[in-house]
Design an enzyme around this catalytic site. Structure first.
Site, PDB file in Angstrom:
ATOM      1  N   ASP A 239     -30.461  -9.430 -57.576  1.00 40.59           N
ATOM      2  CA  ASP A 239     -29.239 -10.448 -57.667  1.00 40.59           C
ATOM      3  C   ASP A 239     -29.554 -11.147 -59.027  1.00 40.59           C
ATOM      4  OD1 ASP A 239     -27.232 -12.416 -57.069  1.00 40.59           O
ATOM      5  OD2 ASP A 239     -28.556 -13.997 -56.732  1.00 40.59           O
TER       6      ASP A 239
ATOM      7  N   ASP B  84     -28.042 -14.611 -60.485  1.00 40.07           N
ATOM      8  CA  ASP B  84     -27.875 -16.068 -60.697  1.00 40.07           C
ATOM      9  C   ASP B  84     -29.060 -16.576 -59.784  1.00 40.07           C
ATOM     10  OD1 ASP B  84     -26.091 -16.188 -62.396  1.00 40.07           O
ATOM     11  OD2 ASP B  84     -24.408 -16.374 -61.094  1.00 40.07           O
TER      12      ASP B  84
ATOM     13  N   ASP C  37     -22.132 -19.132 -64.154  1.00 42.62           N
ATOM     14  CA  ASP C  37     -20.781 -19.670 -63.972  1.00 42.62           C
ATOM     15  C   ASP C  37     -21.042 -21.298 -64.355  1.00 42.62           C
ATOM     16  OD1 ASP C  37     -19.765 -17.305 -63.744  1.00 42.62           O
ATOM     17  OD2 ASP C  37     -19.337 -17.524 -61.788  1.00 42.62           O
TER      18      ASP C  37
ATOM     19  N   ASP D 118     -22.708 -11.472 -58.114  1.00 47.65           N
ATOM     20  CA  ASP D 118     -21.411 -11.998 -58.053  1.00 47.65           C
ATOM     21  C   ASP D 118     -21.063 -12.906 -59.111  1.00 47.65           C
ATOM     22  OD1 ASP D 118     -18.915 -12.517 -57.058  1.00 47.65           O
ATOM     23  OD2 ASP D 118     -19.337 -13.966 -55.401  1.00 47.65           O
TER      24      ASP D 118
ATOM     25  N   ASP E  31     -30.983 -14.748 -53.374  1.00 50.08           N
ATOM     26  CA  ASP E  31     -31.192 -15.843 -53.008  1.00 50.08           C
ATOM     27  C   ASP E  31     -30.066 -16.757 -52.290  1.00 50.08           C
ATOM     28  OD1 ASP E  31     -29.334 -17.935 -54.986  1.00 50.08           O
ATOM     29  OD2 ASP E  31     -29.989 -16.039 -55.868  1.00 50.08           O
TER      30      ASP E  31
END
Length: 274
Positions: free
Chosen positions: A9, A11, A20, A95, A178
């Site tokens: 992942d 972030d 973001d 994402d 996470d």
């Protein structure tokens, strides 16, 4: 170790915050973001925020400079470089968006370590502003997963990666994440795979509700130093298992050859006696 695929992942796994939020906060648009948050999906909101940021005179260079300052644990970059040097294949499933991720990885000097980045499209349009689009166009059709946000099901991405692997290669996945969005892909991992959830974060809490739903071997981590230690430990463990299996296989082959030679010698002896 080309039989290992390490999937990160981004972030709060590679960088130590949400990219973001970091851009929105650092450029001074937190209040507007919070005002609009209840009215639209996160991914759509970030596209809207890029429009607002552009309309207020902020440039692409301003955004990139903010991204270069994003917090990251000092052991993350050396760890990624070490794992890549060992021959593991590294991928990202995030994402966030392609523009943010690419800018950060390029700045850190580790973009070439990753063979694939699966994320929401992000690019600079002809007006000079960042556009952020959904990975899965939910306005046309739903991806059908109730666990994931409408714009991205990480589980479907993991399944595509699994389907692309040649069965004979027997590749093993190590997945690090996470957030709650990392729970769905965790459920798709096989028994021979490894899961590295960040302890105390949403994915960890979801896993702890019923760990028996996870087929992969679970190894939690806390921070960047811990992540490096656990990841290298798993890779070393796989290497030892593979070496042991190769030794057993070679030993079995030698035994088979020895038995075959013995049988052949016995047959010759029987023929001579006869």
């Amino acid at each position: 170790m080309d039989d290992i695929v390490v999937i990160f992942d981004f972030d709060k796994t590679i960088v130590d915050c949400d990219s973001d939020n970091w851009v929105v906060d650092e450029l001074g648009f937190t209040d507007l973001f919070n005002q609009l948050l209840p009215t639209m999906p996160w991914n759509s909101l970030m596209d809207r925020m890029m429009m607002e940021i552009h309309s207020q005179g902020k440039t692409i260079d301003d955004i990139v400079e903010v991204l270069k300052r994003i917090p990251i644990h000092p052991r993350i970059v050396p760890s990624i470089k070490a794992v890549h040097a060992l021959g593991c294949e590294l991928r990202i499933v995030s994402d966030a968006n392609a523009f943010f991720i690419e800018a950060i990885l390029e700045h850190l000097g580790i973009r070439e370590c990753f063979s694939e980045i699966n994320t929401n499209p992000g690019y600079v349009n002809e007006e000079g502003r960042v556009r952020i689009l959904p990975h899965h166009d939910f306005k046309k059709a739903s991806h059908g997963c109730s666990l994931c946000p409408p714009n991205m099901c990480k589980g479907l991405i993991i399944e595509r990666i699994q389907d692309s692997m040649v069965p004979e290669e027997k590749k093993r996945i190590i997945y690090l994440g996470d957030g709650s969005g990392d729970y769905c892909p965790s459920l798709r991992l096989k028994e021979r795979d490894f899961l590295m959830p960040r302890k105390g974060f949403p994915v960890w809490d979801l896993i702890c509700k019923d760990p028996s739903l996870i087929k992969a071997e679970i190894h939690e981590w806390n921070d960047g130093e811990d992540q490096e230690r656990v990841l290298l430990h798993i890779i070393n463990k796989i290497a030892k298992e593979e070496s042991a299996n190769q030794f057993i296989s070679a030993d079995c082959k030698l035994q088979t050859m020895s038995l075959a030679a013995h049988d052949a010698q016995s047959s010759q002896s029987s023929a001579i006696t006869a």
